[in-house]
Structures are given as C-alpha cells and as structure tokens.
Design a protein around this motif. Structure first.
Motif, PDB file in Angstrom:
ATOM      1  N   ALA A  79      19.123  19.689   9.466  1.00  0.00           N
ATOM      2  CA  ALA A  79      16.525  19.210   9.000  1.00  0.00           C
ATOM      3  C   ALA A  79      16.287  18.104  10.290  1.00  0.00           C
ATOM      4  N   HIS A  80      17.432  16.855   9.793  1.00  0.00           N
ATOM      5  CA  HIS A  80      16.631  16.489  11.227  1.00  0.00           C
ATOM      6  C   HIS A  80      16.559  16.501  12.104  1.00  0.00           C
ATOM      7  N   ALA A  81      17.798  16.667  13.289  1.00  0.00           N
ATOM      8  CA  ALA A  81      17.995  17.603  14.506  1.00  0.00           C
ATOM      9  C   ALA A  81      16.505  18.598  14.895  1.00  0.00           C
ATOM     10  N   ALA A  82      16.019  19.416  13.263  1.00  0.00           N
ATOM     11  CA  ALA A  82      15.055  20.474  13.462  1.00  0.00           C
ATOM     12  C   ALA A  82      13.014  19.664  13.194  1.00  0.00           C
ATOM     13  N   GLY A  83      13.623  18.492  12.956  1.00  0.00           N
ATOM     14  CA  GLY A  83      12.189  18.295  12.472  1.00  0.00           C
ATOM     15  C   GLY A  83      11.573  17.547  11.498  1.00  0.00           C
ATOM     16  N   GLU A  84      12.429  18.371  10.735  1.00  0.00           N
ATOM     17  CA  GLU A  84      11.890  18.164   8.971  1.00  0.00           C
ATOM     18  C   GLU A  84      12.524  17.185   8.163  1.00  0.00           C
ATOM     19  N   ILE A  85      13.207  16.100   8.895  1.00  0.00           N
ATOM     20  CA  ILE A  85      13.675  15.157   8.257  1.00  0.00           C
ATOM     21  C   ILE A  85      13.363  13.799   8.995  1.00  0.00           C
ATOM     22  N   SER A  86      12.956  13.112   9.292  1.00  0.00           N
ATOM     23  CA  SER A  86      13.075  12.003  10.562  1.00  0.00           C
ATOM     24  C   SER A  86      13.542  10.720  10.819  1.00  0.00           C
ATOM     25  N   ASP A  87      14.256  10.508   9.201  1.00  0.00           N
ATOM     26  CA  ASP A  87      15.573   9.221   9.367  1.00  0.00           C
ATOM     27  C   ASP A  87      15.938   9.938   8.656  1.00  0.00           C
ATOM     28  N   LEU A  88      17.249   9.878   8.796  1.00  0.00           N
ATOM     29  CA  LEU A  88      18.706  10.009   8.600  1.00  0.00           C
ATOM     30  C   LEU A  88      20.144   9.895   8.961  1.00  0.00           C
ATOM     31  N   PRO A  89      20.094   8.051   8.131  1.00  0.00           N
ATOM     32  CA  PRO A  89      20.965   7.064   8.918  1.00  0.00           C
ATOM     33  C   PRO A  89      22.367   7.455   8.439  1.00  0.00           C
ATOM     34  N   ARG A  90      22.370   7.497   7.074  1.00  0.00           N
ATOM     35  CA  ARG A  90      23.585   8.074   6.281  1.00  0.00           C
ATOM     36  C   ARG A  90      23.289  10.187   5.966  1.00  0.00           C
ATOM     37  N   PRO A  91      23.875  10.502   6.375  1.00  0.00           N
ATOM     38  CA  PRO A  91      24.010  12.329   5.858  1.00  0.00           C
ATOM     39  C   PRO A  91      24.714  12.902   4.697  1.00  0.00           C
ATOM     40  N   ASP A  92      25.790  11.739   4.694  1.00  0.00           N
ATOM     41  CA  ASP A  92      26.733  11.296   3.375  1.00  0.00           C
ATOM     42  C   ASP A  92      26.644  10.517   2.531  1.00  0.00           C
ATOM     43  N   LEU A  93      25.528  10.030   2.388  1.00  0.00           N
ATOM     44  CA  LEU A  93      25.082   9.152   1.770  1.00  0.00           C
ATOM     45  C   LEU A  93      23.686  10.124   0.891  1.00  0.00           C
ATOM     46  N   GLY A 118      37.419  19.691  -5.924  1.00  0.00           N
ATOM     47  CA  GLY A 118      37.320  20.361  -4.396  1.00  0.00           C
ATOM     48  C   GLY A 118      35.732  21.169  -4.356  1.00  0.00           C
ATOM     49  N   GLY A 119      35.265  21.639  -5.837  1.00  0.00           N
ATOM     50  CA  GLY A 119      34.546  22.635  -5.875  1.00  0.00           C
ATOM     51  C   GLY A 119      33.130  21.462  -5.472  1.00  0.00           C
ATOM     52  N   GLY A 120      33.214  20.776  -5.924  1.00  0.00           N
ATOM     53  CA  GLY A 120      31.262  19.285  -5.762  1.00  0.00           C
ATOM     54  C   GLY A 120      32.085  18.765  -4.065  1.00  0.00           C
ATOM     55  N   ASP A 121      32.794  18.819  -4.032  1.00  0.00           N
ATOM     56  CA  ASP A 121      32.924  18.061  -2.197  1.00  0.00           C
ATOM     57  C   ASP A 121      32.342  19.609  -0.947  1.00  0.00           C
ATOM     58  N   GLY A 122      32.500  20.814  -1.457  1.00  0.00           N
ATOM     59  CA  GLY A 122      32.296  21.731  -0.947  1.00  0.00           C
ATOM     60  C   GLY A 122      30.366  21.560  -1.153  1.00  0.00           C
ATOM     61  N   VAL A 123      29.527  21.867  -2.022  1.00  0.00           N
ATOM     62  CA  VAL A 123      28.725  21.787  -2.516  1.00  0.00           C
ATOM     63  C   VAL A 123      28.297  20.370  -1.790  1.00  0.00           C
ATOM     64  N   LYS A 124      28.558  19.043  -1.849  1.00  0.00           N
ATOM     65  CA  LYS A 124      28.224  17.697  -1.151  1.00  0.00           C
ATOM     66  C   LYS A 124      28.467  18.154   0.314  1.00  0.00           C
ATOM     67  N   ASP A 125      29.365  18.894   0.892  1.00  0.00           N
ATOM     68  CA  ASP A 125      29.350  19.169   2.695  1.00  0.00           C
ATOM     69  C   ASP A 125      28.538  19.909   2.957  1.00  0.00           C
ATOM     70  N   LEU A 126      28.314  20.404   2.458  1.00  0.00           N
ATOM     71  CA  LEU A 126      26.950  21.549   2.713  1.00  0.00           C
ATOM     72  C   LEU A 126      25.566  21.362   2.746  1.00  0.00           C
ATOM     73  N   VAL A 127      25.547  20.538   1.448  1.00  0.00           N
ATOM     74  CA  VAL A 127      24.032  19.565   1.592  1.00  0.00           C
ATOM     75  C   VAL A 127      23.837  18.694   2.599  1.00  0.00           C
ATOM     76  N   GLU A 128      25.127  17.679   2.903  1.00  0.00           N
ATOM     77  CA  GLU A 128      25.276  17.007   4.641  1.00  0.00           C
ATOM     78  C   GLU A 128      24.835  17.724   5.693  1.00  0.00           C
ATOM     79  N   GLN A 129      25.103  18.997   5.567  1.00  0.00           N
ATOM     80  CA  GLN A 129      25.927  19.881   6.604  1.00  0.00           C
ATOM     81  C   GLN A 129      24.414  20.051   6.828  1.00  0.00           C
ATOM     82  N   LEU A 130      23.206  20.839   5.545  1.00  0.00           N
ATOM     83  CA  LEU A 130      21.988  20.846   5.734  1.00  0.00           C
ATOM     84  C   LEU A 130      21.209  20.460   6.326  1.00  0.00           C
ATOM     85  N   LEU A 131      21.193  18.687   5.606  1.00  0.00           N
ATOM     86  CA  LEU A 131      20.654  17.606   6.374  1.00  0.00           C
ATOM     87  C   LEU A 131      20.409  17.235   7.544  1.00  0.00           C
ATOM     88  N   VAL A 132      21.672  17.421   7.818  1.00  0.00           N
ATOM     89  CA  VAL A 132      22.160  17.321   9.538  1.00  0.00           C
ATOM     90  C   VAL A 132      21.342  17.608  10.805  1.00  0.00           C
TER      91      VAL A 132
END
Length: 207
Positions: free
Chosen positions: A152-166, A136-150
């Motif tokens: 960053a993509h919306a903010a233009g810091e990442i140009s291509d992000l087809p699978r943020p979960d992966l 459960g702790g591991g999933d929480g970290v992964k979910d947080l990183v995924e939210q941050l990547l999404v």
C-alpha cells in the motif's frame, strides 16, 4: 480396525477419520473444556474404537495436537475463501481490513473457532509444542498484513510507513484483543469493526 476402515473409500479414509475424531474433541471441549477430555470419551463421541483413535493420533497429547492442527487448517482455509469471495477489485486497505476482520467472531462459524482457541489457551501456556503451533498462525497473519502495508505504501495508499512491522503487529494485536472482548460480550461487533476502521483511517491517511 480393518472393519472400521472398510466403511470409507480408501482414498478418503485417513483424512475423514482424522477429521471425525478431531470434531469429537472440539465438541467435548466446547461442552466442558479441554483438560478433562479423555481418549475414551473422544472415541465414544466420535463413534470409533479406542484402538482406531490411537492408530491415528497415538497419545492424548498427539490427539490434542493433531486436533489443533486441523483447527488451524480449517481457519486458514475459511479465511482465505472469505477474503477471495470479496473479489479482486479490493484496494489494499480493504484487503487489510478483510484480513483483520477474520480475527473477530463475526458469525457463528468464527465464534465457534475463536472459542475453541480460547479453550486451548491453558494448554498453550504449559505446552511448548502447542504454543509454537498456535503462534505460527499468528505470525503468518502479521506477516501478511505487513506485506500488504508495504504494498500500500508503494502504491501511494499510505504516505508514511517507517516501521511496517510494528504497524502490522499493532493492527493484529488490536484485532486479537477485540476478539476476546467480543467473546466476553464486552463490546459489540459494530464497535469492534469501528475501532479497526479508525486505526486503518489513521494509517492510510495520505497527505
């Protein structure tokens, strides 16, 4: 047991007693592993009666599970404090980096934490309840990183992000793999951080 409880103020007795006992489990486990730790040993190490220990945790399984829960709470609190201490002006890339670095044993506190998770590892393989608590702790970290990547993509810091979960799963899995290598002395902290930065440089490249 009433006399033991009277030693601490009523409003903090329960919390402090559980922590006192859990810390005894961690010390014993750090010295000789977890599998041979007994209730009697923990009571002696904590300086409490076996009756009081059973009052707070019940069985040996309850003791190990409760100690793991407190370990998780400590880890999450310290990680949040360290990330928040970096300030509110971090870019999303810097925030992702800070979260991933929390998975590495970069100081004595984090090294002790990750060593304790390593001690618990055998129990995770055979105990479904503990395994669920750990994952459960591991999933929480992964979910947080995924939210941050999404974000960053919306903010233009990442140009291509087809699978943020992966992408998030790969980043977290890589950091956890580096954690083990650092604990075994197979890689230095500087080299581990450089590998994480390399991954982030490729992901956050804009063009």
């Amino acid at each position: 047991m009433a006399n033991e409880e009277a030693r601490l103020p009523r409003e903090v007795t329960h919390r402090q007693r559980r922590r006192q006992i859990a810390e005894a489990v961690w010390r014993l486990a750090a010295r000789g592993g977890l599998e041979d730790v007994t209730l009697r040993q923990v009571a002696q190490e904590a300086g409490v009666s076996a009756r009081l220990l059973q009052h707070y945790f019940g069985t040996r399984h309850g003791l190990l599970l409760g100690s793991l829960q407190l370990l998780n709470e400590d880890a999450q609190l310290r990680a949040r404090e360290r990330v928040e201490a970096l300030g509110s002006d971090l870019s999303l890339r810097e925030t992702v980096r800070a979260v991933l670095l929390e998975l590495l044993p970069l100081d004595d506190e984090r090294r002790a934490l990750h060593l304790m998770y390593a001690v618990y590892f055998v129990r995770f393989l055979t105990d479904a309840e503990m395994r669920e608590l750990a994952s459960g702790g591991g999933d929480g970290v992964k979910d947080l990183v995924e939210q941050l990547l999404v974000g960053a993509h919306a903010a233009g810091e990442i140009s291509d992000l087809p699978r943020p979960d992966l992408d998030a799963a790969v980043l977290v899995a890589s950091a956890e793999g580096l954690q083990g290598q650092m604990l075994l002395g197979q890689i230095t902290a500087e080299a581990a951080i450089a590998l994480i930065d390399h991954q982030l440089d490729g992901l956050f490249a804009v063009g």
